[in-house]
Write a protein that holds these residues in place. Structure first.
Motif, PDB file in Angstrom:
ATOM      1  N   UNK A   1      83.543  -4.757 -34.928  1.00  0.00           N
ATOM      2  CA  UNK A   1      84.483  -4.324 -34.108  1.00  0.00           C
ATOM      3  C   UNK A   1      83.910  -4.174 -32.513  1.00  0.00           C
ATOM      4  N   UNK A   2      84.926  -3.837 -31.589  1.00  0.00           N
ATOM      5  CA  UNK A   2      84.528  -3.763 -30.465  1.00  0.00           C
ATOM      6  C   UNK A   2      83.499  -2.513 -29.937  1.00  0.00           C
ATOM      7  N   UNK A   3      83.306  -1.635 -31.048  1.00  0.00           N
ATOM      8  CA  UNK A   3      82.052  -0.804 -30.826  1.00  0.00           C
ATOM      9  C   UNK A   3      80.981  -1.326 -31.406  1.00  0.00           C
TER      10      UNK A   3
ATOM     11  N   UNK B   1      99.485 -10.998 -30.780  1.00  0.00           N
ATOM     12  CA  UNK B   1      99.379 -10.247 -29.407  1.00  0.00           C
ATOM     13  C   UNK B   1      98.787 -10.855 -28.331  1.00  0.00           C
ATOM     14  N   UNK B   2      97.681 -11.621 -28.493  1.00  0.00           N
ATOM     15  CA  UNK B   2      96.836 -12.123 -27.645  1.00  0.00           C
ATOM     16  C   UNK B   2      95.776 -10.991 -27.171  1.00  0.00           C
ATOM     17  N   UNK B   3      95.751 -10.113 -28.085  1.00  0.00           N
ATOM     18  CA  UNK B   3      94.589  -9.068 -27.873  1.00  0.00           C
ATOM     19  C   UNK B   3      93.471  -9.461 -28.332  1.00  0.00           C
ATOM     20  N   UNK B   4      92.089  -9.264 -27.844  1.00  0.00           N
ATOM     21  CA  UNK B   4      90.689  -9.177 -28.375  1.00  0.00           C
ATOM     22  C   UNK B   4      90.378  -8.113 -29.371  1.00  0.00           C
TER      23      UNK B   4
ATOM     24  N   UNK C   1      94.362 -11.814 -17.027  1.00  0.00           N
ATOM     25  CA  UNK C   1      94.302 -10.408 -17.185  1.00  0.00           C
ATOM     26  C   UNK C   1      92.998  -9.727 -17.722  1.00  0.00           C
ATOM     27  N   UNK C   2      92.578  -8.550 -17.515  1.00  0.00           N
ATOM     28  CA  UNK C   2      91.435  -8.246 -17.933  1.00  0.00           C
ATOM     29  C   UNK C   2      91.601  -8.086 -19.509  1.00  0.00           C
ATOM     30  N   UNK C   3      90.449  -8.282 -20.289  1.00  0.00           N
ATOM     31  CA  UNK C   3      90.099  -8.242 -21.765  1.00  0.00           C
ATOM     32  C   UNK C   3      89.396  -7.173 -22.186  1.00  0.00           C
ATOM     33  N   UNK C   4      89.501  -6.903 -23.376  1.00  0.00           N
ATOM     34  CA  UNK C   4      88.820  -5.742 -23.922  1.00  0.00           C
ATOM     35  C   UNK C   4      87.382  -5.878 -24.210  1.00  0.00           C
ATOM     36  N   UNK C   5      86.859  -7.317 -23.962  1.00  0.00           N
ATOM     37  CA  UNK C   5      85.519  -7.641 -24.345  1.00  0.00           C
ATOM     38  C   UNK C   5      85.144  -9.044 -23.754  1.00  0.00           C
ATOM     39  N   UNK C   6      83.986  -9.456 -23.308  1.00  0.00           N
ATOM     40  CA  UNK C   6      83.549 -10.611 -22.864  1.00  0.00           C
ATOM     41  C   UNK C   6      82.232 -10.760 -23.566  1.00  0.00           C
TER      42      UNK C   6
END
Length: 473
Positions: A102-104, A74-77, A31-36
């Motif tokens: 953060x992801x920002x 949750x498995x979320x990044x 599945x796509x992720x929030x970051x790489x």
């Protein structure tokens, strides 16, 4: 119910079970992720860049490591863990400063340690080879000097303060709420997002869940596996399968129950050594829930194509030097026989097998070739974009080498004119999806994104061929 195999029988198994077949589970992969993260030198330590789902740069470092911090519940990044060193310096392997972003790209926290994990509002930091627990946005220190701390599913946590000591169960905020007997080894399982921990009481084993309840009562010599919602337990007389829903024994056998599926159960009647890399054969059976023996062979591979608890294909390993493999439906119906040992076959799906053939050329030299076999038609695909020497199903999730499901992807390797090895990702038709993986010794993607070389430069490439991000020239 009870499974009993008459000692003199080689073809029949008596099964007396009033239970229904197990319910299906199922998962979604890649599945796509929030970051790489792009490791630009192909190594864990070096120049790194983190990007978001759209390929926008979040942050970049000249030398060090960026790790995607996953919420284990949750498995979320949820953040980026960043360690930096002087250029050319390897990781020390010891404690250093870990910065969480953060992801920002905003700095959230800095802490001394060698590793960071996340579980909801909890942050776990490894320091001086012991774990420390921090809680909430204020990162208040909740506990320290823990020998072991871990989680399973979305609801179960545990810790040990000392090696071989008592095991404490944790609630969501990391508070110890129950104590179990001392254990030297901790085994956990996850089924449908719920966690289960093997625990002992008075010398017998059971399963405890996240609510601190005995889901499987401590009545067994060993709990050696979990299969599609059933705990596989060893008793004084043999083995049994216990429902995680009801806690009831639904199946008993004098032989090892390797796995349960919607159509039946896989039994290991005699220990099969070959799959473990040792010369020797055993005997296995795939048996229906109403007692019919669907298959009997030296060893049986049961392919669960989608990981949903349903058997989709049986591979029957031949015994001795016959080097044939029978491909069968779950009811034992023969589809076709393949003139090779099962170890040369890798199921890409229930409909496609990858076959690594070892052949002799006209000049007497040995050749390796990779072909694809259509299970239903027997059609063999030999021509690809490259002259692939060897391939494997991209990934497998398995309790053992005999039980697996796949991503319907192929990891295939070839040599260029200089002799260098290159690795591609193919679909099950043999079409190349991602070419020339970067640092091909590691093919693990980040969600649906692989690291590959594009025009000689490292890039993050999606399975559909989209270049998400590429390093500068």
């Amino acid at each position: 119910g009870r499974v009993e195999t008459p000692p003199d029988s080689q073809t029949e198994t008596a099964l007396d079970s009033q239970t229904e077949a197990p319910a299906a589970g199922g998962e979604t992969y890649l599945k796509p992720q929030a970051a790489y993260v792009l490791h630009e030198n192909g190594e864990p330590v070096g120049p790194c860049t983190a990007v978001d789902h759209d390929g926008n740069e979040i942050l970049s470092i000249d030398w060090g490591n960026i790790t995607l911090l996953e919420d284990e519940a949750t498995g979320e990044i949820v953040a980026l863990a960043v360690e930096t060193w002087e250029a050319g310096q390897p990781s020390s392997g010891g404690d250093g400063v870990i910065a969480l972003y953060s992801l920002q790209g905003e700095l959230l926290w800095e802490v001394e340690g060698s590793a960071v994990r996340c579980r909801g509002e909890l942050l776990l930091v490894r320091r001086d080879d012991l774990w420390n627990l921090y809680r909430g946005e204020s990162h208040a220190h909740a506990a320290g000097n823990l020998y072991r701390i871990g989680f399973a599913g979305t609801d179960l946590g545990y810790l040990q303060t000392v090696e071989d000591g008592p095991v404490m169960l944790l609630n969501e905020d990391g508070t110890a709420v129950a104590e179990l007997e001392a254990m030297s080894r901790i085994t956990t399982y996850t089924w449908e997002n719920r966690g289960y921990l093997c625990a002992q009481e008075a010398g017998l084993w059971g399963l405890v869940d996240g609510a601190q309840q005995w889901v499987v009562e401590p009545a067994y010599q060993e709990i050696y596996g979990l299969s599609n919602g059933y705990a596989l337990c060893r008793t004084e007389d043999g083995c049994c399968a216990v429902s995680l829903d009801s806690g009831e024994v639904v199946l008993e056998s004098p032989h090892e129950i390797t796995a349960v599926f919607s159509q039946g159960v896989l039994l290991e009647l005699e220990e099969s050594l070959l799959p473990r890399g040792v010369t020797g054969w055993g005997r296995s059976q795939f048996v229906s829930w109403d007692g019919e023996v669907y298959a009997d062979a030296a060893a049986i591979t049961v392919l669960d194509d989608e990981g949903d608890g349903q058997a989709d294909l049986l591979l029957l390993w031949s015994e001795g030097a016959t080097e044939t493999t029978d491909l069968c439906r779950p009811d034992g119906t023969l589809i076709r026989q393949v003139d090779c040992d099962a170890s040369a076959l890798a199921p890409v799906s229930a409909g496609t097998l990858l076959w690594n053939r070892d052949e002799t050329a006209a000049d007497g030299s040995r050749l390796q070739t990779m072909v694809l076999l259509d299970v239903e038609t027997g059609t063999i695909t030999e021509r690809f974009d490259q002259a692939y020497l060897y391939g494997g199903r991209y990934w497998e999730s398995a309790n053992s080498l005999l039980l697996s499901h796949t991503f319907h992807l192929i990891c295939a390797s070839y040599r260029d004119e200089s002799g260098a090895i290159h690795t591609d990702i193919l679909d099950e038709s043999g079409k190349c999806l991602v070419s020339d993986l970067y640092n091909s010794s590691s093919t693990t993607p980040q969600g649906d994104v692989f690291t590959a070389l594009v025009d000689g430069r490292p890039a993050l490439v999606r399975l559909d061929g989209t270049i998400l991000y590429q390093s500068a020239p």
